[in-house]
Design a protein around this motif. Structure first.
Motif, PDB file in Angstrom:
ATOM      1  N   PHE A 113     -80.323 105.178 -24.718  1.00 15.55           N
ATOM      2  CA  PHE A 113     -81.177 104.066 -24.286  1.00 15.55           C
ATOM      3  C   PHE A 113     -80.509 103.109 -23.292  1.00 15.55           C
ATOM      4  CE2 PHE A 113     -83.416 105.125 -28.272  1.00 15.55           C
ATOM      5  CZ  PHE A 113     -84.705 105.213 -27.778  1.00 15.55           C
ATOM      6  N   CYS A 114     -79.215 102.951 -23.352  1.00 18.14           N
ATOM      7  CA  CYS A 114     -78.575 101.906 -22.554  1.00 18.14           C
ATOM      8  C   CYS A 114     -77.735 102.474 -21.404  1.00 18.14           C
ATOM      9  CB  CYS A 114     -77.685 101.035 -23.426  1.00 18.14           C
ATOM     10  SG  CYS A 114     -78.388 100.676 -25.048  1.00 18.14           S
ATOM     11  N   CYS A 117     -78.553 102.664 -17.528  1.00 20.03           N
ATOM     12  CA  CYS A 117     -78.357 101.472 -16.695  1.00 20.03           C
ATOM     13  C   CYS A 117     -76.951 100.911 -16.855  1.00 20.03           C
ATOM     14  CB  CYS A 117     -79.367 100.388 -17.050  1.00 20.03           C
ATOM     15  SG  CYS A 117     -81.041 100.804 -16.549  1.00 20.03           S
ATOM     16  N   HIS A 118     -76.522 100.695 -18.114  1.00 17.77           N
ATOM     17  CA  HIS A 118     -75.259  99.984 -18.339  1.00 17.77           C
ATOM     18  C   HIS A 118     -74.037 100.883 -18.185  1.00 17.77           C
ATOM     19  CE1 HIS A 118     -76.728  96.012 -19.547  1.00 17.77           C
ATOM     20  NE2 HIS A 118     -77.789  96.662 -19.988  1.00 17.77           N
ATOM     21  N   THR A 141     -81.929  93.456  -9.422  1.00 17.25           N
ATOM     22  CA  THR A 141     -80.949  92.617 -10.118  1.00 17.25           C
ATOM     23  C   THR A 141     -79.903  93.544 -10.719  1.00 17.25           C
ATOM     24  OG1 THR A 141     -82.715  91.118 -10.719  1.00 17.25           O
ATOM     25  CG2 THR A 141     -80.639  90.886 -11.907  1.00 17.25           C
ATOM     26  N   PHE A 146     -70.735  94.674 -19.708  1.00 16.88           N
ATOM     27  CA  PHE A 146     -70.422  94.109 -21.029  1.00 16.88           C
ATOM     28  C   PHE A 146     -68.978  93.623 -21.094  1.00 16.88           C
ATOM     29  CE2 PHE A 146     -73.744  97.274 -22.550  1.00 16.88           C
ATOM     30  CZ  PHE A 146     -74.745  96.319 -22.528  1.00 16.88           C
ATOM     31  N   ARG A 154     -70.709  86.716 -26.004  1.00 11.91           N
ATOM     32  CA  ARG A 154     -72.063  86.697 -26.575  1.00 11.91           C
ATOM     33  C   ARG A 154     -72.036  87.044 -28.060  1.00 11.91           C
ATOM     34  NH1 ARG A 154     -74.835  84.023 -22.733  1.00 11.91           N
ATOM     35  NH2 ARG A 154     -75.293  85.262 -20.868  1.00 11.91           N
ATOM     36  N   TYR A 158     -77.299  87.684 -30.143  1.00 11.41           N
ATOM     37  CA  TYR A 158     -77.798  87.598 -28.765  1.00 11.41           C
ATOM     38  C   TYR A 158     -78.032  89.001 -28.212  1.00 11.41           C
ATOM     39  CZ  TYR A 158     -77.792  86.627 -23.739  1.00 11.41           C
ATOM     40  OH  TYR A 158     -78.124  86.564 -22.405  1.00 11.41           O
ATOM     41  N   ILE A 163     -81.880  93.480 -26.869  1.00 16.01           N
ATOM     42  CA  ILE A 163     -82.502  94.805 -27.036  1.00 16.01           C
ATOM     43  C   ILE A 163     -83.956  94.630 -27.463  1.00 16.01           C
ATOM     44  CG2 ILE A 163     -82.386  97.025 -28.227  1.00 16.01           C
ATOM     45  CD1 ILE A 163     -79.447  96.470 -28.834  1.00 16.01           C
ATOM     46  N   VAL A 167     -83.957  90.743 -21.697  1.00 13.31           N
ATOM     47  CA  VAL A 167     -83.267  89.521 -21.293  1.00 13.31           C
ATOM     48  C   VAL A 167     -83.404  89.380 -19.787  1.00 13.31           C
ATOM     49  CG1 VAL A 167     -81.049  90.774 -21.372  1.00 13.31           C
ATOM     50  CG2 VAL A 167     -81.032  88.308 -21.262  1.00 13.31           C
ATOM     51  N   ARG A 168     -83.899  88.227 -19.351  1.00 12.17           N
ATOM     52  CA  ARG A 168     -84.194  88.008 -17.932  1.00 12.17           C
ATOM     53  C   ARG A 168     -84.938  89.223 -17.351  1.00 12.17           C
ATOM     54  NH1 ARG A 168     -79.032  86.238 -18.923  1.00 12.17           N
ATOM     55  NH2 ARG A 168     -78.140  88.014 -17.859  1.00 12.17           N
ATOM     56  N   THR A 169     -84.356  89.950 -16.403  1.00 14.51           N
ATOM     57  CA  THR A 169     -85.115  91.061 -15.798  1.00 14.51           C
ATOM     58  C   THR A 169     -85.014  92.363 -16.594  1.00 14.51           C
ATOM     59  OG1 THR A 169     -83.223  91.511 -14.425  1.00 14.51           O
ATOM     60  CG2 THR A 169     -84.983  90.205 -13.439  1.00 14.51           C
ATOM     61  N   MET A 170     -84.216  92.385 -17.657  1.00 17.61           N
ATOM     62  CA  MET A 170     -84.135  93.628 -18.435  1.00 17.61           C
ATOM     63  C   MET A 170     -85.334  93.741 -19.378  1.00 17.61           C
ATOM     64  SD  MET A 170     -81.258  94.867 -21.109  1.00 17.61           S
ATOM     65  CE  MET A 170     -81.963  95.386 -22.664  1.00 17.61           C
ATOM     66  N   TYR A 173     -86.692  96.682 -25.573  1.00 19.96           N
ATOM     67  CA  TYR A 173     -86.680  98.013 -26.175  1.00 19.96           C
ATOM     68  C   TYR A 173     -87.015  97.967 -27.656  1.00 19.96           C
ATOM     69  CZ  TYR A 173     -85.067  99.734 -21.791  1.00 19.96           C
ATOM     70  OH  TYR A 173     -85.026 100.056 -20.466  1.00 19.96           O
TER      71      TYR A 173
HETATM   72  C1  HEC Z   1     -83.553  99.808 -17.076  1.00 22.61           C
HETATM   73  C2  HEC Z   1     -82.173  99.421 -17.061  1.00 22.61           C
HETATM   74  C3  HEC Z   1     -81.598  98.854 -18.355  1.00 22.61           C
HETATM   75  C4  HEC Z   1     -81.559  99.452 -19.595  1.00 22.61           C
HETATM   76  C5  HEC Z   1     -82.092 100.815 -19.990  1.00 22.61           C
HETATM   77  C6  HEC Z   1     -80.859  98.528 -20.446  1.00 22.61           C
HETATM   78  N1  HEC Z   1     -80.496  97.407 -19.752  1.00 22.61           N
HETATM   79 FE1  HEC Z   1     -79.507  95.805 -20.482  1.00 22.61          FE
HETATM   80  N2  HEC Z   1     -79.641  94.884 -18.697  1.00 22.61           N
HETATM   81  C7  HEC Z   1     -80.209  95.428 -17.563  1.00 22.61           C
HETATM   82  C8  HEC Z   1     -80.171  94.465 -16.487  1.00 22.61           C
HETATM   83  C9  HEC Z   1     -80.692  94.680 -15.082  1.00 22.61           C
HETATM   84  C10 HEC Z   1     -79.563  93.312 -17.014  1.00 22.61           C
HETATM   85  C11 HEC Z   1     -79.325  91.998 -16.288  1.00 22.61           C
HETATM   86  C12 HEC Z   1     -80.619  91.228 -16.336  1.00 22.61           C
HETATM   87  C13 HEC Z   1     -80.575  89.965 -15.505  1.00 22.61           C
HETATM   88  O1  HEC Z   1     -79.513  89.369 -15.348  1.00 22.61           O
HETATM   89  O2  HEC Z   1     -81.665  89.581 -15.025  1.00 22.61           O
HETATM   90  C14 HEC Z   1     -79.262  93.605 -18.407  1.00 22.61           C
HETATM   91  C15 HEC Z   1     -78.671  92.705 -19.271  1.00 22.61           C
HETATM   92  C16 HEC Z   1     -78.322  93.004 -20.571  1.00 22.61           C
HETATM   93  C17 HEC Z   1     -77.690  92.076 -21.492  1.00 22.61           C
HETATM   94  C18 HEC Z   1     -77.402  90.612 -21.200  1.00 22.61           C
HETATM   95  C19 HEC Z   1     -75.994  90.349 -20.817  1.00 22.61           C
HETATM   96  C20 HEC Z   1     -75.735  88.854 -20.850  1.00 22.61           C
HETATM   97  O3  HEC Z   1     -74.601  88.518 -21.131  1.00 22.61           O
HETATM   98  O4  HEC Z   1     -76.664  88.064 -20.643  1.00 22.61           O
HETATM   99  C21 HEC Z   1     -77.475  92.736 -22.648  1.00 22.61           C
HETATM  100  C22 HEC Z   1     -76.823  92.204 -23.916  1.00 22.61           C
HETATM  101  C23 HEC Z   1     -77.980  94.075 -22.481  1.00 22.61           C
HETATM  102  N3  HEC Z   1     -78.482  94.197 -21.207  1.00 22.61           N
HETATM  103  C24 HEC Z   1     -77.937  95.056 -23.440  1.00 22.61           C
HETATM  104  C25 HEC Z   1     -78.580  96.277 -23.333  1.00 22.61           C
HETATM  105  C26 HEC Z   1     -78.609  97.272 -24.378  1.00 22.61           C
HETATM  106  C27 HEC Z   1     -77.882  97.169 -25.698  1.00 22.61           C
HETATM  107  C28 HEC Z   1     -79.374  98.305 -23.926  1.00 22.61           C
HETATM  108  C29 HEC Z   1     -79.785  99.563 -24.661  1.00 22.61           C
HETATM  109  C30 HEC Z   1     -80.606  99.363 -25.809  1.00 22.61           C
HETATM  110  C31 HEC Z   1     -79.812  97.966 -22.586  1.00 22.61           C
HETATM  111  N4  HEC Z   1     -79.304  96.734 -22.267  1.00 22.61           N
HETATM  112  C32 HEC Z   1     -80.601  98.774 -21.792  1.00 22.61           C
HETATM  113  C33 HEC Z   1     -80.750  96.672 -17.437  1.00 22.61           C
HETATM  114  C34 HEC Z   1     -80.929  97.577 -18.467  1.00 22.61           C
END
Ligand code: HEC
Length: 222
Positions: A113-114, A117-118, A141, A146, A154, A158, A163, A167-170, A173
């Motif tokens: 799932f993550c 992107c991450h 964006t 991490f 964090r 948080y 998840i 969060v913001r543009t994310m 799930y």
């Molecule tokens: C489609 C792409 C995508 C997926 C899939 C995704 N993320 Fe993200 N995530 C992002 C983006 C882009 C940001 C930054 C958002 C922003 O700053 O506007 C983000 C930000 C975050 C943050 C915030 C970091 C902060 O310090 O504020 C966390 C925590 C996070 N993601 C966790 C996860 C986890 C855990 C998963 C899997 C369940 C996941 N993300 C899946 C794109 C994704």
């Protein structure tokens, strides 16, 4: 060929273009009227939209409350486990038992799932991010890493909430990932963070000397 037939054919040929012209116009033009709808199927049917009034019920609401005594399906979890917070405070400690099994589950779910992107190591360099960089559209964006100071600070609640609700543009799930798996992923994210900032003290005593030698060798090659 008689002249009248020629004229008739010409007229028919021109008329034959008319439907095409109408279709082409309909594709680009906008109209305030509903479109022509020859076969209705079940597209239009009597219904009440959310928050609208319904005179059938005494309280006049179309949206009904669950019948008293309704029991939720699935497992009921405490509010803190379901939300990642206690009151308005993010949880600082994962509220479910963390063991090897949970971490392995978290790794598997994270990679599904993550990681797209991450990235597998959490540096925000997954395939989606790399593709977005290549496209250079200017509207993307960047995916958060991490391993920044901010991300490392964090609270676990948080991350859980990120998840669940996005969060913001994310995007969120919560609908795809059950609560238990979300905590498993949080535990794995924490493990990833620790793995990138590990010190010698994190390693069992008996292998430290071996590692120290390796580290010196590594320093020598830099
Ligand atoms: C489609 C792409 C995508 C997926 C899939 C995704 N993320 Fe993200 N995530 C992002 C983006 C882009 C940001 C930054 C958002 C922003 O700053 O506007 C983000 C930000 C975050 C943050 C915030 C970091 C902060 O310090 O504020 C966390 C925590 C996070 N993601 C966790 C996860 C986890 C855990 C998963 C899997 C369940 C996941 N993300 C899946 C794109 C994704």
């Amino acid at each position: 060929m008689p002249r009248s037939l020629k004229y008739a054919l010409a007229v028919i040929a021109v008329l034959a273009l008319l439907p095409l012209a109408l279709v082409a116009k309909a594709r680009v033009a906008t109209s305030p009227r509903p479109r022509v709808h020859l076969i209705f199927d079940m597209d239009n049917q009597p219904k009440f939209k959310a928050q609208s009034a319904n005179p059938l019920f005494a309280d006049g609401r179309a949206m009904r409350l669950p019948v008293p005594g309704t029991v939720a399906r699935g497992t009921l979890v405490p509010q803190e486990v379901a939300t990642g917070r206690k009151g308005v405070q993010w949880l600082e400690v994962i509220p479910v038992p963390v063991d090897r099994q949970l971490l392995l589950r978290g790794q598997e779910r994270y990679n599904i799932f993550c990681a797209p992107c991450h990235g597998y190591s959490g540096y925000g360099d997954g395939a989606v991010q790399r593709r977005a960089e290549r496209l250079e559209e200017g509207t993307w964006t960047p995916v958060a890493s991490f391993h920044t100071e901010t991300a490392r600070a964090r609270p676990v609640g948080y991350i859980f909430n990120a998840i669940t609700n996005g969060v913001r543009t994310m995007p969120p799930y919560g609908a795809q990932i059950p609560v238990e798996d979300r905590w498993a992923i949080v535990a794995y994210v924490k493990a990833l963070q620790r793995s990138q900032w590990a010190t010698l003290a994190d390693v069992p005593k008996e292998v430290r000397p071996q590692l120290e030698v390796r580290m010196r060798e590594h320093d020598g090659t830099r």
